[in-house]
Design an enzyme around this catalytic site. Structure first.
Site, short mmCIF file in Angstrom:
data_model
loop_
_atom_site.label_atom_id
_atom_site.label_comp_id
_atom_site.label_asym_id
_atom_site.label_seq_id
_atom_site.Cartn_x
_atom_site.Cartn_y
_atom_site.Cartn_z
N LYS A 76 0.82 -1.21 0.00
CA LYS A 76 0.00 0.00 0.00
C LYS A 76 0.85 1.26 0.00
O LYS A 76 0.38 2.34 -0.39
CB LYS A 76 -0.93 0.02 1.21
CG LYS A 76 -1.97 -1.10 1.23
CD LYS A 76 -3.10 -0.83 0.27
CE LYS A 76 -4.22 -1.84 0.45
NZ LYS A 76 -5.37 -1.57 -0.43
N ASP A 121 -8.83 -0.80 6.20
CA ASP A 121 -8.71 -1.99 7.02
C ASP A 121 -7.37 -1.98 7.75
O ASP A 121 -7.09 -2.86 8.54
CB ASP A 121 -8.81 -3.26 6.16
CG ASP A 121 -10.26 -3.58 5.80
OD1 ASP A 121 -11.09 -3.64 6.71
OD2 ASP A 121 -10.53 -3.77 4.60
#
Length: 408
Positions: A76, A121
Site C-alpha cells: 500500500k 482496514d
C-alpha cells in the site's frame, strides 16, 4: 470455489483502458516514489521457492515479498502517496508544486490546512497517514469495528486522527465520504464508487511499480517473454489485481499469463462480479481473518480491467490462509523463510487448493511445467496477530531468514 471467467479475452491491451492506466504513467509514479523516504528504493525481492514448487507439484514458484517494501510493511506504500501527490497537484495547479518537493515536505507550511480522509482496514490508512505526514497536510482515518487496536496504533503513529465506527468496512467508506462532504475534506480512497474514480485510479497506478520490478528481475534469467504461466492476485475491492493485471496485459498482450484472483469466501465480491458479469457485492458476512481482503463491494473502476483480463476467480477459507502463512514462515533448506501476513497469502492458499484438487488443476492448466508467480503483499503488519497465528514471532522468522541467506 473456482469459476472460469467467461468474459476473459486474449488480445492487445485496449486503447480505452490505456487511457485510464498505462505503463508510462506507472513509470512516472515509480520515479516520483524514488524521492520518498519511507520506501526501500532497491525494490523488493523476488524469491524462487523450489521446495514449495516440488511439494505442490508445479515447475516453479516465485514470491514477490512486499514486506520489504517499506517500514509501513505492505504494498500500500506504493499507492497512497502517489494518489495524494496527484490530488494536490490537481487541486493547486497555480502554486508550482512538484512531486519530489511535496514528498520531501517542501511545501508543508502552505498545505497545513489541507485535510484528507479515508476508510481503511489498516494498510492503506497507514500509508496515507505516512504520506500526509511527509507532505505536511492533515489526515483523518475512519476505522470500522474489526480493525485491531494494534493496527490503529500503527496508523496513529504517523500523525493521523482516528475516527471509529461500529460497522464494517463498506460502512466506514460511506462514513468517510459523509465527513468529507460536510467538512470540505478530500477523500483519498483505494476503492471507487459512482462519481469517484480519479483517485482510486492513481492508487492503482502506483501498484505498477511491483509489476515493473517483477518483469525487470525475471528478464535477467528469462529474456523478453513472460517468465510466468500463471499469476495469482489478491481480491479485496480489486485495486491491486487491476494494477498488476493491467500492467501484464499491456506488456504481453495476448501472450499475457493466466491470471487468477483469490479472495475470502465470506468476502466474495469479485467472484460474484464474475458470475454476474458486472461489479457486484459479496454474499457473505465480510468478516475474514484476511482483513485487507474483507471487502463487500467491488471497485467499479477496478472491474473495468478485471472483467476481461482475469481468467479465473476463486475463494478460500481463513484456515487456508493460516496454513499458507505457516508454510512460508517455515521455509526449508531450499526455500527462504518469508514473513507473510494474513492477506498476503491468498495466492498461495488458492494455489494449494487447486493443486490438491485434480479437477481444478486441470481446469486452470496448472501442472508440473507451470511457472507460478505469487505476490506476498504484506508482512506482519499486526505483529501480535501474526505471532498468534504462526506460533512464532515475525522477528524470529526474519532471524531465520537472515541465517538462510548467509548460508547460501
Amino acid at each position: 470455489m473456482l469459476i472460469a471467467n467467461p468474459n476473459a479475452r486474449r488480445e492487445p491491451y485496449p486503447d480505452d483502458l490505456l487511457d485510464i492506466m498505462s505503463m508510462q504513467k506507472a513509470a512516472e509514479s515509480r520515479a516520483w516514489l524514488a524521492h520518498w523516504q519511507h520506501l526501500n528504493h532497491q525494490g523488493t525481492p523476488l524469491y524462487s521457492l523450489p521446495g514449495l514448487a516440488a511439494q505442490l507439484g508445479v515447475g516453479h514458484v516465485w514470491v514477490k515479498d512486499e514486506s520489504a517494501r517499506s517500514v509501513l510493511g505492505s504494498f500500500k506504500a506504493l499507492g497512497a502517496p502517489i494518489a495524494l501527490v496527484r490530488l494536490i497537484l490537481r487541486t493547486f495547479p497555480a502554486r508550482g508544486y512538484d512531486a519530489p518537493g511535496l514528498l520531501a515536505g517542501k511545501y508543508a507550511t502552505s498545505l497545513a490546512d489541507f485535510t484528507v480522509i479515508s476508510a481503511t482496514d489498516g494498510n492503506h490508512g497507514r500509508a496515507l497517514a505516512a504520506a500526509a505526514q511527509s507532505i505536511g497536510c492533515r489526515c483523518m482515518i475512519v476505522l470500522h469495528a474489526k480493525v485491531s487496536t494494534e493496527r490503529e496504533e500503527g496508523i496513529a503513529a504517523y500523525g493521523a486522527e482516528i475516527i471509529r465506527i461500529s460497522g464494517n468496512y463498506d460502512e466506514s467508506v460511506e462514513h468517510a465520504a459523509a465527513l468529507a462532504a460536510s467538512n470540505q475534506w478530500r477523500v483519498v480512497s483505494d476503492t471507487s464508487y459512482d462519481g469517484y474514480e480519479e483517485i482510486p485510479r492513481d492508487v492503482m497506478q502506483g501498484y505498477g511499480t511491483m509489476a515493473a520490478e517483477i518483469i525487470e528481475a525475471s528478464s535477467e534469467w528469462h529474456g523478453s517473454g513472460c517468465a510466468f504461466t500463471h499469476v495469482f492476485l489478491q481480491g479485496g475491492v480489486g485495486g491491486l489485481a487491476a494494477g498488476i493485471a493491467s500492467y501484464f496485459w499491456e506488456q504481453y498482450g495476448e501472450q499475457r499469463p493466466v491470471l487468477i484472483v483469490v479472495e475470502p469466501e465470506q468476502a466474495d465480491c469479485l467472484y460474484q462480479s464474475a458470475l454476474s458479469g458486472k461489479a457486484a457485492n459479496a454474499t457473505g458476512s465480510v468478516d475474514s481473518l484476511m482483513a485487507g481482503l474483507a471487502c463487500g463491494e467491488t471497485s467499479t473502476l477496478a472491474w473495468k480491467f478485471l472483467r476481461s483480463s482475469v481468467d479465473f476467480f476463486m475463494t478460500v477459507q481463513d484456515q487456508d490462509a493460516v496454513d499458507a502463512m505457516c508454510k512460508l514462515a517455515t521455509g526449508s533448506p531450499q526455500d527462504i523463510p518469508v514473513v507473510a501476513g494474513e492477506s498476503a497469502v491468498a495466492g498461495l492458499a488458492g494455489l494449494t487448493q487447486i493443486m490438491s484438487t485434480p479437477g481444478l488443476a486441470s481446469k486452470t492448466g496448472i501442472n508440473r511445467q507451470s511457472k507460478v508467480l505469487l505476490i506476498s503483499t504484506e508482512g506482519a503488519t499486526a505483529p501480535n496477530v501474526y505471532a498468534e497465528l504462526v506460533g512464532e514471532t515475525a522477528t524470529s522468522v526474519l532471524a531465520r531468514q537472515k541465517e538462510w541467506l548467509a548460508a547460501v
